[in-house]
Design an enzyme around this catalytic site. Structure first.
Site, PDB file in Angstrom:
ATOM      1  N   CYS A  87       0.842  -1.199   0.000  1.00 39.46           N
ATOM      2  CA  CYS A  87       0.000   0.000   0.000  1.00 39.46           C
ATOM      3  C   CYS A  87       0.879   1.252   0.000  1.00 39.46           C
ATOM      4  CB  CYS A  87      -0.914  -0.111   1.225  1.00 39.46           C
ATOM      5  SG  CYS A  87      -2.327   0.973   1.308  1.00 39.46           S
ATOM      6  N   THR A  88       0.541   2.271   0.782  1.00 44.54           N
ATOM      7  CA  THR A  88       1.315   3.512   0.794  1.00 44.54           C
ATOM      8  C   THR A  88       2.647   3.384   1.525  1.00 44.54           C
ATOM      9  OG1 THR A  88      -0.029   4.218   2.668  1.00 44.54           O
ATOM     10  CG2 THR A  88      -0.636   5.077   0.503  1.00 44.54           C
TER      11      THR A  88
END
Lengths: 207, 207
Positions: free
Chosen positions: A106-107
């Site tokens: 993800c981030t």
């Protein structure tokens, strides 16, 4: 690579407002192999609050992290401030530099990029946050449409659940096909095996 | 059901050696709806060790659990002793009786069955542990081949990752299709929508 090592150490970074499944999807799969040893580190040992509220226990500080076989960096809303925290980014860069394999979910890839760990690499990130994530790093080739990207010793996955598929692929590389499939079977998870499978780029307007 | 309630309370049972993804797969999805409020309860508040080692914080005791809209009972190696813990089973039965919807993931259904909460219901469980799980309860109709089983207000899923698919289906029922799909999209998870999909029965020799 599956041959060299009997066992592998995985160090998971925890920070305030990490995304729960970014960590515990991969950890669940990895835990099904007796050849993988998982540790958690953070700014200081103790309870770390997830983006979902519940707190989990980190047991190591940065200085206690040995040379990891695998570094796992999750995403979560906490990444929004950490990309501007120079002390954090320097420490992450140091640990990444001594890791055989650097991974993010993800981030988490925004953190890797901001710390310089993705310079010269291809990478991906969460689709809802892609336009923000890609502003980090100078020479990162961002792939908007990918379940995960594996470029040499960097593995970055798309959002949240994509980390589970990336981890299956990583386990195939580390342990071989059958141990990786056995882990997925125990978890009753049928992984996506094609890293270019990504039905989530389009809903978020990514090319 | 999607119409009656503005918001829903989910109470998650934690016990020593609960399975991480049984809890945090469902929680990750549920957390993407602002209409769902998640709490964790256990024998006593404090840190509870998962089957995977890492400890997470429970904040409520049994007596502090209000009437749940949804009770979520995970599996994990801790279930092996809890099915014989009569004090535990009585408390679980009391909380189940005042829950609108009772759910379990993996071998959590063995706990529900042992506490009497599945008497007269159809249910499923983890495939590797199915022959053990099905020995609990007197009048439970065990379904060996199912991703999850929804029988009136009882929802039981197959092993570990199956809890994520069951949670998607439960969210469609509670919130409606679009909010449930939006949550799955944010998690970048493409759920299995067919509760009879189950490629894991066969490898474990189940009919």
């Amino acid at each position: 690579m599956a041959i060299e090592h009997d066992s592998f150490t995985v160090y998971v970074l925890l920070f305030e407002e990490f995304e729960l499944l970014d960590v515990f999807g991969p950890v669940e799969l990895l835990s099904k192999s007796s050849r993988i040893d998982i540790s958690y580190f953070s700014d200081q040992p103790g309870l770390v609050a997830s983006s979902q509220g519940i707190r989990v226990e980190s047991t190591l500080r940065y200085e206690e992290v040995d040379d990891p076989d695998v570094l796992l960096v999750p995403g979560g809303s906490g990444t929004r401030s950490l990309v501007n925290d120079h002390q954090f980014l320097e420490r992450l860069a140091r640990i990444g530099a001594k890791s055989r394999i650097v991974t993010s979910v993800c981030t988490g890839s925004a953190l890797l990029a901001a710390s310089g760990l993705l310079e010269g690499y291809r990478a991906t990130s969460n689709k809802a946050a892609f336009s923000w994530a890609r502003t980090h790093g100078d020479k990162v080739t961002w792939a908007p449409r990918a379940r995960w990207v594996h470029d040499r010793n960097r593995w970055t996955s798309s959002g949240i659940a994509a980390g589970i598929d990336m981890t299956c692929a990583l386990m195939r590389e580390l342990l071989g096909d059958e141990p990786a499939e056995a882990a997925a079977r125990l978890v009753e998870y049928e992984p996506h095996r094609d890293s270019t499978w990504d039905p989530f780029a389009e809903p978020y307007g990514l090319p």
